[in-house]
Design a protein around this motif. Structure first.
Motif, PDB file in Angstrom:
ATOM      1  N   ALA A  59      -2.505   3.993   4.381  1.00  0.00           N
ATOM      2  CA  ALA A  59      -1.706   5.215   4.481  1.00  0.00           C
ATOM      3  C   ALA A  59      -1.657   5.630   5.945  1.00  0.00           C
ATOM      4  O   ALA A  59      -2.411   6.485   6.389  1.00  0.00           O
ATOM      5  N   THR A  69       0.842  15.426   2.322  1.00  0.00           N
ATOM      6  CA  THR A  69       0.899  14.475   1.218  1.00  0.00           C
ATOM      7  C   THR A  69       0.724  13.063   1.758  1.00  0.00           C
ATOM      8  O   THR A  69       0.946  12.808   2.950  1.00  0.00           O
ATOM      9  N   ALA A  71       1.026   8.663   0.564  1.00  0.00           N
ATOM     10  CA  ALA A  71       1.391   7.596  -0.365  1.00  0.00           C
ATOM     11  C   ALA A  71       0.959   6.296   0.285  1.00  0.00           C
ATOM     12  O   ALA A  71       1.502   5.893   1.312  1.00  0.00           O
ATOM     13  N   THR A  77      -1.209   8.055  -4.476  1.00  0.00           N
ATOM     14  CA  THR A  77      -0.505   9.190  -3.895  1.00  0.00           C
ATOM     15  C   THR A  77      -1.378  10.432  -4.025  1.00  0.00           C
ATOM     16  O   THR A  77      -2.300  10.475  -4.837  1.00  0.00           O
TER      17      THR A  77
END
Length: 154
Positions: A59, A69, A71, A77
């Motif tokens: 990531a 955030t 993913a 995620t």
């Protein structure tokens, strides 16, 4: 197939609660390991690119701030909720194929002789299978952190 009483039934004939099941948080798992690092060194290792690969995956460019955030290339995620260097991360964390996210908390705690304990605690897991899968995952992450610390000469 018959089930053993010790696993599925209490001594008074009532169904026993499965290991790791809580009323409020579903299934949960906690794994911790003390490393030969200071709290600051353990935190730095945990949030380094090599360390993050162990608990998130690939990531790139994750900014450690609440609301961020992520993913990972492997499909994990999530969203950071609490970031308190050098002691705590709390986030929504979801593997591919899961119906809903779990809550993951990572803590770095002071231990004896200047060492640090890294703790992974995950709750809101769907079932026993998810709990066992994550237990193995977090044990592997802690082994990986130890190996990184060993390579750094600690």
């Amino acid at each position: 197939m018959t089930q053993s009483r010790t696993e599925h039934e209490s001594g008074n004939g009532q169904q026993a609660k499965p290991v790791g099941l809580t009323a409020a948080a579903g299934f949960q798992i906690g794994v911790r390991r003390t490393l030969p690092l200071s709290v600051q060194e353990a935190w730095s290792l945990l949030v380094s690119p090599e360390g993050m690969k162990l608990w998130i995956g690939e990531a790139d460019g994750l900014d450690l701030k609440p609301g961020e955030t992520f993913a990972a290339a492997e499909g994990v995620t999530g969203e950071l909720r609490v970031v308190k260097p050098p002691e705590q991360l709390r986030m929504r964390w979801q593997r591919p194929g899961w119906n809903h996210p779990s809550t993951l908390q990572i803590r770095v705690l002071p231990a004896a002789q200047g060492k640090a304990t890294v703790s992974f605690h995950q709750e809101k897991l769907e079932d026993m299978h998810a709990r066992e899968t994550m237990k193995s995952h977090w044990e592997g992450a802690l082994e990986g952190l130890r190996a990184l610390a060993d390579r750094a000469g600690k």
